[in-house]
Design a protein around this motif. Structure first.
Motif, PDB file in Angstrom:
ATOM      1  N   THR A 182       8.837   4.955 -72.452  1.00 47.97           N
ATOM      2  CA  THR A 182       9.476   3.658 -72.631  1.00 47.97           C
ATOM      3  C   THR A 182      10.719   3.920 -73.466  1.00 47.97           C
ATOM      4  OG1 THR A 182       7.315   2.581 -72.629  1.00 47.97           O
ATOM      5  CG2 THR A 182       9.176   1.285 -73.431  1.00 47.97           C
ATOM      6  N   LYS A 199       7.539   7.119 -65.363  1.00 45.59           N
ATOM      7  CA  LYS A 199       6.270   7.837 -65.320  1.00 45.59           C
ATOM      8  C   LYS A 199       6.403   9.150 -64.559  1.00 45.59           C
ATOM      9  CE  LYS A 199       1.559   7.223 -63.553  1.00 45.59           C
ATOM     10  NZ  LYS A 199       0.680   6.282 -62.853  1.00 45.59           N
ATOM     11  N   ASN A 241       9.038   8.199 -61.603  1.00 43.38           N
ATOM     12  CA  ASN A 241       8.811   6.898 -60.968  1.00 43.38           C
ATOM     13  C   ASN A 241       9.073   5.829 -62.008  1.00 43.38           C
ATOM     14  OD1 ASN A 241       7.808   7.599 -58.294  1.00 43.38           O
ATOM     15  ND2 ASN A 241       6.099   8.515 -59.397  1.00 43.38           N
ATOM     16  N   TYR A 242       9.769   4.778 -61.585  1.00 41.42           N
ATOM     17  CA  TYR A 242      10.075   3.678 -62.494  1.00 41.42           C
ATOM     18  C   TYR A 242       9.225   2.473 -62.152  1.00 41.42           C
ATOM     19  CZ  TYR A 242      12.528   0.013 -64.993  1.00 41.42           C
ATOM     20  OH  TYR A 242      12.819  -1.041 -65.822  1.00 41.42           O
ATOM     21  N   SER A 243       8.623   1.861 -63.161  1.00 44.93           N
ATOM     22  CA  SER A 243       7.863   0.625 -62.983  1.00 44.93           C
ATOM     23  C   SER A 243       8.679  -0.522 -63.557  1.00 44.93           C
ATOM     24  CB  SER A 243       6.511   0.710 -63.713  1.00 44.93           C
ATOM     25  OG  SER A 243       5.910  -0.570 -63.769  1.00 44.93           O
ATOM     26  N   SER A 244       9.204  -1.366 -62.678  1.00 45.23           N
ATOM     27  CA  SER A 244       9.999  -2.490 -63.163  1.00 45.23           C
ATOM     28  C   SER A 244       9.126  -3.510 -63.892  1.00 45.23           C
ATOM     29  CB  SER A 244      10.760  -3.151 -62.016  1.00 45.23           C
ATOM     30  OG  SER A 244       9.871  -3.564 -61.013  1.00 45.23           O
ATOM     31  N   LYS A 245       7.880  -3.617 -63.499  1.00 43.21           N
ATOM     32  CA  LYS A 245       6.958  -4.542 -64.162  1.00 43.21           C
ATOM     33  C   LYS A 245       6.765  -4.159 -65.632  1.00 43.21           C
ATOM     34  CE  LYS A 245       2.190  -6.054 -64.227  1.00 43.21           C
ATOM     35  NZ  LYS A 245       0.856  -5.577 -63.994  1.00 43.21           N
ATOM     36  N   ASP A 246       6.504  -2.863 -65.882  1.00 43.32           N
ATOM     37  CA  ASP A 246       6.252  -2.391 -67.243  1.00 43.32           C
ATOM     38  C   ASP A 246       7.504  -1.871 -67.938  1.00 43.32           C
ATOM     39  OD1 ASP A 246       3.486  -2.871 -66.903  1.00 43.32           O
ATOM     40  OD2 ASP A 246       3.257  -0.913 -65.931  1.00 43.32           O
ATOM     41  N   LYS A 247       8.597  -1.702 -67.171  1.00 47.05           N
ATOM     42  CA  LYS A 247       9.842  -1.122 -67.677  1.00 47.05           C
ATOM     43  C   LYS A 247       9.590   0.251 -68.282  1.00 47.05           C
ATOM     44  CE  LYS A 247      12.011  -5.512 -68.182  1.00 47.05           C
ATOM     45  NZ  LYS A 247      12.284  -6.653 -68.961  1.00 47.05           N
ATOM     46  N   THR A 248       8.853   1.068 -67.530  1.00 51.95           N
ATOM     47  CA  THR A 248       8.518   2.415 -67.986  1.00 51.95           C
ATOM     48  C   THR A 248       8.858   3.436 -66.908  1.00 51.95           C
ATOM     49  OG1 THR A 248       6.248   2.207 -67.155  1.00 51.95           O
ATOM     50  CG2 THR A 248       6.624   1.638 -69.473  1.00 51.95           C
ATOM     51  N   ILE A 293       4.192   8.815 -69.760  1.00 53.32           N
ATOM     52  CA  ILE A 293       4.894   7.555 -69.562  1.00 53.32           C
ATOM     53  C   ILE A 293       5.892   7.368 -70.693  1.00 53.32           C
ATOM     54  CG2 ILE A 293       4.621   5.046 -69.454  1.00 53.32           C
ATOM     55  CD1 ILE A 293       1.651   6.279 -68.369  1.00 53.32           C
TER      56      ILE A 293
END
Length: 149
Positions: free
Chosen positions: A74, A59, A50-57, A72
């Motif tokens: 980065t 998971k 899963n990609y978090s665009s907010k955190d750019k990570t 996670i």
């Protein structure tokens, strides 16, 4: 450390240090970021990312009974920063980078010299990620073994 037995059973500190030692060329690190290529590589290893665009990570989450182990990643500037979170019954019990855990387990781990693996090509990144995933898979398997009761 809460999961010390799990980490020790898979020789976590030495395995992570080996990755960092093999991939430690800061001078020739790739610059920038390429989310599309990162996702392609990560999905080829394990497509549950899963990609978090907010955190750019990126998971990965492993749930077992009332436990969660999250890895996670980065990926930036030619470096792979890896965190592992442990949550039980909704309570965050552990959150640290892989090099932090390695230092807790082995006082000889040189966090300033070998803290984060570095890559200069996408092939090298893929090799690093495969080794990190091997550690994560072993962590999950060992975690299940000690929590089966």
């Amino acid at each position: 450390m809460i999961l010390k037995e799990v980490f020790e059973n898979i020789d976590f500190a030495n395995r992570y240090q080996s990755i960092c030692q093999k991939h430690n060329d800061f001078e020739h690190c790739m610059s920038g970021s390429n989310k599309k290529k990162y996702l392609e590589i990560l999905k080829s290893i394990d497509n549950t990312v899963n990609y978090s665009s907010k955190d750019k990570t990126f998971k990965y989450s492993f749930k077992y009974k009332n436990h969660i182990l999250d890895m996670i990643l980065t990926l930036h500037g030619g470096m792979v920063e890896t965190h592992l979170n442990y949550i039980k019954d909704g309570e965050w019990l552990m959150y640290n980078r892989f090099d932090g855990y390695a230092k807790e387990l082995n006082s000889n781990f040189n966090r300033e010299l070998y803290n984060i693996p570095k890559y200069s090509t996408f092939q090298e990144l893929e090799n690093i990620l495969k080794e990190i995933f091997s550690i994560y898979e072993d962590l999950k398997n060992e975690f299940v073994k000690i929590n089966q009761n």
